[in-house]
Write an enzyme that holds these catalytic residues in place. Structure first.
Site, PDB file in Angstrom:
ATOM      1  N   TYR A   1      -2.275  -1.233  10.804  1.00 25.46           N
ATOM      2  CA  TYR A   1      -2.199  -1.566   9.377  1.00 25.46           C
ATOM      3  C   TYR A   1      -0.887  -1.064   8.770  1.00 25.46           C
ATOM      4  O   TYR A   1      -0.207  -1.787   8.031  1.00 25.46           O
ATOM      5  CB  TYR A   1      -3.387  -0.954   8.652  1.00 25.46           C
ATOM      6  CG  TYR A   1      -3.419  -1.181   7.161  1.00 25.46           C
ATOM      7  CD1 TYR A   1      -3.713  -2.433   6.632  1.00 25.46           C
ATOM      8  CD2 TYR A   1      -3.159  -0.136   6.272  1.00 25.46           C
ATOM      9  CE1 TYR A   1      -3.749  -2.639   5.256  1.00 25.46           C
ATOM     10  CE2 TYR A   1      -3.191  -0.333   4.903  1.00 25.46           C
ATOM     11  CZ  TYR A   1      -3.488  -1.581   4.401  1.00 25.46           C
ATOM     12  OH  TYR A   1      -3.514  -1.782   3.038  1.00 25.46           O
TER      13      TYR A   1
ATOM     14  N   SER B   1       0.867  -1.176   0.000  1.00 28.05           N
ATOM     15  CA  SER B   1       0.000   0.000   0.000  1.00 28.05           C
ATOM     16  C   SER B   1       0.902   1.225   0.000  1.00 28.05           C
ATOM     17  O   SER B   1       2.105   1.119   0.256  1.00 28.05           O
ATOM     18  CB  SER B   1      -0.860  -0.008   1.273  1.00 28.05           C
ATOM     19  OG  SER B   1      -1.433   1.255   1.529  1.00 28.05           O
TER      20      SER B   1
END
Length: 282
Positions: free
Chosen positions: A146, A133
């Protein structure tokens, strides 16, 4: 020879789209998910084979790899796509929740890589594509857990790029931006519901959530991201990272071309953190 890819997390979203992309490009696809759904295979039964795989269960992974090889003869690439997230205040996030996210996002990817490596070595090579990401090289408040998992996978991938090259195995990273068209965001918000927000953080949490919902950059399109995953699986160069989405391209430009001070200032502005600080000073 027709190539074969095994993709984790194919029930919906990016994994589902990537499975279709590879099949459309003429690859065989071992589309894996915790609870097999044959609807994906029904769309292209010649190219797509659906089987169960839970990245937190090494036995399940070995079974899926064996089933894929039995069906198509070999596996040429693996895409570690399965992942989960939460939006939460780190201080209030239970450790069992944190460990669960690491089990899927980090140890799950490790489990798959460890399981496929002997097969790749035996057949003379292969490619591992890890989906991270823009949070793999940047950071955002409310996403600390995360972010930590994606930073871990980025570091793992870069180290393994060198290490596995000795076994003729390539490692690539695909870094998507936010994808509103998938159910990842809704699943993230759903998983967040049971985590309390301490009263002292509530105004900040609400402000930052609003800022996240009105992020100024265009979102990544899942088809664009799937195309980058396919490009990474086919790439024969030394390139490690494949950016996917306008927002991640802007974040990468800030991260890697500006000084640390300018980067932090710009990210504070983009995330809405500066606006929060200014409001508190009034």
């Amino acid at each position: 020879m027709t190539k074969t890819v095994l993709i984790t997390g194919c029930s919906t979203g990016l994994g589902n789209t990537a499975a279709r992309k590879f099949a459309a490009e003429g690859w065989n696809v071992v589309a894996t998910m915790r609870k097999p759904d044959e609807r994906l295979a029904a769309e292209n039964p010649e190219r797509i084979f659906v089987t169960a795989l839970d990245v937190t269960d090494p036995t399940s992974i070995e079974g899926a790899i064996a089933a894929g090889i039995a069906r198509f003869g070999r596996i040429d690439a693996v895409v570690n796509n399965a992942g989960i997230s939460i939006v939460s205040i780190f201080e209030a996030t239970p450790m069992n929740v944190i460990r669960g996210i690491f089990e899927t996002n980090v140890f799950g990817a490790m489990n798959v890589i460890r399981a496929i490596t002997p097969h790749f070595r035996e057949q003379g090579g292969g490619t591992v594509v890890n989906i991270t990401s823009n949070m793999g090289f940047a950071s955002n408040p409310l996403l600390a857990v995360y972010v930590a998992t994606k930073h871990a996978v980025e570091g793992l991938s870069e180290a393994l790029m060198y290490e596995l090259e000795s076994q003729n195995i390539s490692v690539k990273i695909v870094e998507p931006g936010a994808m509103r068209t998938t159910n990842f965001s809704s699943n993230t918000l759903s998983a967040t519901q049971g985590i309390p927000i301490p009263e002292s953080y509530k105004p900040y949490f609400d402000h930052m959530m609003q800022s996240m919902m009105s992020y100024p950059f265009d979102n990544a399109d899942e088809n664009q991201v799937a195309a980058q995953i396919y490009a990474a699986a086919c790439d024969k160069s030394d390139r490690l990272r494949f950016l996917a989405g306008p927002d991640v391209e802007q974040t990468a430009k800030l991260r890697w071309t500006e000084s640390e001070e300018k980067y932090i200032t710009a990210m504070r502005d983009l995330m809405g953190h500066t606006a929060w600080v200014n409001n508190q000073e009034k």
